[in-house]
Design an enzyme around this catalytic site. Structure first.
Site, PDB file in Angstrom:
ATOM      1  N   ASN A   1       0.842  -1.021   0.107  1.00 58.88           N
ATOM      2  CA  ASN A   1       0.035   0.140   0.014  1.00 58.88           C
ATOM      3  C   ASN A   1       0.929   1.336   0.007  1.00 58.88           C
ATOM      4  O   ASN A   1       1.585   1.588   1.047  1.00 58.88           O
ATOM      5  CB  ASN A   1      -0.857  -0.098   0.957  1.00 58.88           C
ATOM      6  CG  ASN A   1      -1.894   1.369   1.386  1.00 58.88           C
ATOM      7  OD1 ASN A   1      -1.787   2.008   0.480  1.00 58.88           O
ATOM      8  ND2 ASN A   1      -2.554   1.430   2.338  1.00 58.88           N
TER       9      ASN A   1
ATOM     10  N   LYS B   1      -0.018   4.444  -0.281  1.00 63.27           N
ATOM     11  CA  LYS B   1      -0.583   5.212   0.094  1.00 63.27           C
ATOM     12  C   LYS B   1      -0.334   6.498  -0.614  1.00 63.27           C
ATOM     13  O   LYS B   1      -0.276   6.440  -1.835  1.00 63.27           O
ATOM     14  CB  LYS B   1      -0.237   5.547   1.635  1.00 63.27           C
ATOM     15  CG  LYS B   1      -0.279   4.443   2.485  1.00 63.27           C
ATOM     16  CD  LYS B   1      -0.122   4.554   3.994  1.00 63.27           C
ATOM     17  CE  LYS B   1      -0.454   3.362   4.663  1.00 63.27           C
ATOM     18  NZ  LYS B   1      -0.352   3.367   6.072  1.00 63.27           N
TER      19      LYS B   1
ATOM     20  N   HIS C   1      -9.820   1.133   4.931  1.00 65.29           N
ATOM     21  CA  HIS C   1      -8.520   1.320   5.723  1.00 65.29           C
ATOM     22  C   HIS C   1      -8.814   2.121   6.839  1.00 65.29           C
ATOM     23  O   HIS C   1      -9.670   3.179   6.787  1.00 65.29           O
ATOM     24  CB  HIS C   1      -7.590   1.747   4.632  1.00 65.29           C
ATOM     25  CG  HIS C   1      -6.053   1.702   5.203  1.00 65.29           C
ATOM     26  ND1 HIS C   1      -5.569   2.832   6.063  1.00 65.29           N
ATOM     27  CD2 HIS C   1      -5.141   0.926   4.918  1.00 65.29           C
ATOM     28  CE1 HIS C   1      -4.373   2.699   6.355  1.00 65.29           C
ATOM     29  NE2 HIS C   1      -3.923   1.411   5.705  1.00 65.29           N
TER      30      HIS C   1
ATOM     31  N   GLU D   1      -6.827   4.711   7.742  1.00 66.15           N
ATOM     32  CA  GLU D   1      -6.727   5.983   7.628  1.00 66.15           C
ATOM     33  C   GLU D   1      -8.215   6.633   6.915  1.00 66.15           C
ATOM     34  O   GLU D   1      -8.465   7.807   6.984  1.00 66.15           O
ATOM     35  CB  GLU D   1      -5.474   6.277   6.522  1.00 66.15           C
ATOM     36  CG  GLU D   1      -4.275   6.253   7.446  1.00 66.15           C
ATOM     37  CD  GLU D   1      -2.999   5.497   6.581  1.00 66.15           C
ATOM     38  OE1 GLU D   1      -3.002   5.415   5.385  1.00 66.15           O
ATOM     39  OE2 GLU D   1      -2.430   4.912   7.226  1.00 66.15           O
TER      40      GLU D   1
ATOM     41  N   GLU E   1      -5.494  -4.701  10.562  1.00 68.75           N
ATOM     42  CA  GLU E   1      -4.502  -3.450  10.809  1.00 68.75           C
ATOM     43  C   GLU E   1      -4.720  -2.975  12.029  1.00 68.75           C
ATOM     44  O   GLU E   1      -5.535  -1.947  12.126  1.00 68.75           O
ATOM     45  CB  GLU E   1      -4.474  -2.760   9.564  1.00 68.75           C
ATOM     46  CG  GLU E   1      -4.286  -3.492   8.344  1.00 68.75           C
ATOM     47  CD  GLU E   1      -3.795  -2.230   7.485  1.00 68.75           C
ATOM     48  OE1 GLU E   1      -2.394  -2.503   6.492  1.00 68.75           O
ATOM     49  OE2 GLU E   1      -3.995  -1.175   7.129  1.00 68.75           O
TER      50      GLU E   1
ATOM     51  N   GLY F   1       2.086   2.758  11.031  1.00 65.45           N
ATOM     52  CA  GLY F   1       3.190   3.857  10.923  1.00 65.45           C
ATOM     53  C   GLY F   1       4.122   4.267  11.947  1.00 65.45           C
ATOM     54  O   GLY F   1       4.445   5.436  12.325  1.00 65.45           O
TER      55      GLY F   1
ATOM     56  N   SER G   1       3.349  -1.738  10.529  1.00 66.92           N
ATOM     57  CA  SER G   1       4.597  -1.555  10.801  1.00 66.92           C
ATOM     58  C   SER G   1       5.500  -3.087  10.223  1.00 66.92           C
ATOM     59  O   SER G   1       6.431  -3.626  11.001  1.00 66.92           O
ATOM     60  CB  SER G   1       5.006  -1.314  12.148  1.00 66.92           C
ATOM     61  OG  SER G   1       4.660  -0.211  12.509  1.00 66.92           O
TER      62      SER G   1
ATOM     63  N   GLY H   1       2.989  -0.834   4.192  1.00 69.87           N
ATOM     64  CA  GLY H   1       2.903   0.298   4.101  1.00 69.87           C
ATOM     65  C   GLY H   1       4.356   0.946   3.801  1.00 69.87           C
ATOM     66  O   GLY H   1       4.995   0.829   2.719  1.00 69.87           O
TER      67      GLY H   1
HETATM   68  P1  13P Z   1       2.960   0.681   7.780  1.00 68.32           P
HETATM   69  O1  13P Z   1       3.385  -0.453   7.274  1.00 68.32           O
HETATM   70  O2  13P Z   1       3.388   2.033   7.198  1.00 68.32           O
HETATM   71  O3  13P Z   1       2.951   0.694   9.277  1.00 68.32           O
HETATM   72  O4  13P Z   1       1.332   0.751   7.152  1.00 68.32           O
HETATM   73  C1  13P Z   1       0.420  -0.257   7.315  1.00 68.32           C
HETATM   74  C2  13P Z   1      -0.709   0.172   6.302  1.00 68.32           C
HETATM   75  O5  13P Z   1      -1.561   0.885   6.834  1.00 68.32           O
HETATM   76  C3  13P Z   1      -0.934  -0.611   5.241  1.00 68.32           C
HETATM   77  O6  13P Z   1      -2.071  -0.661   4.744  1.00 68.32           O
END
Ligand code: 13P
Length: 261
Positions: free
Chosen positions: A12, A14, A99, A101, A171, A177, A217, A238
């Protein structure tokens, strides 16, 4: 006998990686994953990088394309939205739905998420439904309750066939993140819980077939251990997917993990 589920490693990106950065990314990534054929790889670029990624992947078998979001509407006067038909036109097969976010920064409710699940399935797009609790919810022991609510709302009214053609990404919001990964035990427990719930919402054979990804992460340093858990069938990556070499390492480890089984 336990059913062998093919591992999936998904990136992803983002709001990173512009259309002009896609080609150098793919050149480096493909070089590193030569010979990998037992892992499904899904790349999920931003909308503006989708056409370029789609064009460059068109001749490659085994790497699929996903979108980060989809409109809950079919078509019409919805400025700024992207429909399922538009995504299919670019050979997009998967879409992230719910997601954290989108839920927490853009106010997506379980009702909107349910609408997006329905429209994706109607257009033969396979959703990757994201679920997971916040730190506060985990601290107060409510993580299973939250996940159950998110799943029941998203899947309500969906057919068994539609549930089968969905992937679920667990997640935990506190792990996204932050560099704070869920422990393998925490992730496995949540995945086992999700699989049991899928059995209740459909049947045992679907729950054994459906693939569950962990996200939060994930790095080349921790992916091997996470992917060795029995109910973790893949990773949604991510930050570590922004570097093609580091993402490739996770894919290569997943293949190693398959061949060990
Ligand atoms: P990170 O790997 O940066 O923690 O993000 C995970 C994520 O939101 C994947 O959709």
């Amino acid at each position: 006998m336990a059913l062998l589920r093919k591992k999936i490693i998904s990136a992803n990106w983002k709001m990173n990686i512009t259309a002009s950065e896609v080609s150098p990314y793919l050149t480096a990534f493909l070089e590193e994953i030569k010979g990998i054929n037992e892992v499904d790889v899904i790349l999920i670029p931003s909308f503006t990088s989708l056409p370029k990624t789609s064009e460059l992947l068109s001749s490659l078998q085994g790497i699929r394309l996903g979108a980060q979001n989809i409109s809950s509407h079919d078509k019409g006067a919805f400025t700024g939205e992207i429909s399922a038909v538009m995504l299919r036109d670019l050979f997009v097969h998967h879409v992230l739905i719910g997601h954290s976010e989108r839920r927490h920064l853009f106010g997506e409710t379980n009702t909107i998420i349910h609408e997006k699940m329905k429209i994706s399935h109607l257009n033969q797009m396979n959703p990757i439904l994201c679920v997971g609790e916040t730190l506060e919810e985990r601290r107060s022991g409510k993580e299973k309750q939250v996940i159950e609510h998110q799943l029941r709302e998203a899947f309500s009214g969906l057919s068994v066939n539609q549930i089968t053609h969905t992937m679920i990404a667990y997640e935990p919001v506190w792990a996204i993140g932050t560099g704070q990964t869920a422990s393998v035990e925490q992730a496995q427990e949540a995945h086992f819980f999700i699989r049991s719930l899928i059995e209740e919402l459909s049947d045992a054979s679907v729950s054994q077939k459906i693939r569950l990804l962990y996200g939060g992460s994930v790095t080349p340093e921790n992916s091997e251990e996470l992917l060795s858990a029995p109910d973790i069938d893949g990773a949604l990556v991510g930050s570590a997917s922004l570097d093609p070499r580091s993402f490739a390492k996770i894919v290569v480890q997943a293949q190693r993990n398959c061949t060990k089984e």
